[in-house]
Write an enzyme that holds these catalytic residues in place. Structure first.
Site, PDB file in Angstrom:
ATOM      1  N   HIS A  65       5.208   6.345  -3.598  1.00 30.60           N
ATOM      2  CA  HIS A  65       4.099   5.933  -2.720  1.00 30.60           C
ATOM      3  C   HIS A  65       4.053   4.407  -2.620  1.00 30.60           C
ATOM      4  CE1 HIS A  65      -0.328   6.227  -1.449  1.00 30.60           C
ATOM      5  NE2 HIS A  65      -0.128   4.943  -1.672  1.00 30.60           N
ATOM      6  N   GLU A  66       4.090   3.736  -3.763  1.00 27.96           N
ATOM      7  CA  GLU A  66       4.002   2.273  -3.760  1.00 27.96           C
ATOM      8  C   GLU A  66       5.276   1.620  -3.230  1.00 27.96           C
ATOM      9  OE1 GLU A  66       1.139   1.049  -3.974  1.00 27.96           O
ATOM     10  OE2 GLU A  66       0.163   2.804  -4.834  1.00 27.96           O
ATOM     11  N   HIS A  85       5.336   1.531   0.501  1.00 27.94           N
ATOM     12  CA  HIS A  85       4.573   0.434   1.113  1.00 27.94           C
ATOM     13  C   HIS A  85       5.462  -0.800   1.298  1.00 27.94           C
ATOM     14  CE1 HIS A  85       0.588   2.127   1.340  1.00 27.94           C
ATOM     15  NE2 HIS A  85       0.580   2.445   0.043  1.00 27.94           N
TER      16      HIS A  85
END
Length: 173
Positions: free
Chosen positions: A78-79, A82
């Site tokens: 998820h990170e 980004h």
């Protein structure tokens, strides 16, 4: 003065997962990406944070320890997604917009969940009660705001325009 605690060492499994996510993205997009700095200096309710302009990933050690399998499977990609989305599409995209979702689904084959569902222990916060002449005027100040008042900062009631004064009372929330 509060002692600054040093963060626990970064677990090797987490470092390996970050690297694996980058390798996977590079194979998918057929290009290289600069590796981020990875930090274990995050507290509170967030599991991870991507600092786009600094190419920095910060992770929460308490939530990692309590949720290691899901953290490695979902939070780390998820990170990383980004940072990849920012490097591919620029700064004008939405944080959890279609570009980020494309990476989550297409590259990592994961559902694009915006938030984690980890149990988070909330710490008890001390509140300092301030008052003005208005009836039923309790203002609960944080320890930080209370310290600012003790150093000379003044806060004013929006209704009566009188300076708020410390009542001597505290409460836990």
């Amino acid at each position: 003065m509060r002692r600054q605690e040093s963060p626990p060492p970064m677990p090797e499994l987490l470092r390996q997962r970050v690297e694996a996510c980058y390798v996977q993205a590079e194979a998918f997009f057929k290009r290289t990406f600069p590796r981020p700095e990875v930090s274990f200096k995050l507290r509170g309710q967030k599991a991870g944070v991507a600092h786009l302009h600094d190419n920095l990933l910060r992770f929460n050690p308490q939530l990692y320890q309590a949720n290691q399998d899901d953290f490695l499977r979902q939070t780390v990609p998820h990170e990383v997604a980004h940072l990849i989305a920012h490097q591919l599409f620029g700064a004008s995209i939405q944080a959890h917009g279609q570009e980020w979702q494309l990476i989550m689904r297409g590259v990592y084959e994961l559902p694009p969940h915006r938030c984690h569902s980890y149990a988070v222990e909330r710490r008890v916060a001390m509140r300092y009660i301030y008052r003005c002449p208005c009836p039923d005027s309790d203002f609960a100040f944080s320890a930080q705001r209370h310290t600012l008042v003790r150093k000379g900062r003044r806060y004013v009631c929006k209704r009566c325009r009188q300076v708020l004064t410390y009542s001597g009372e505290t409460r836990s929330e």
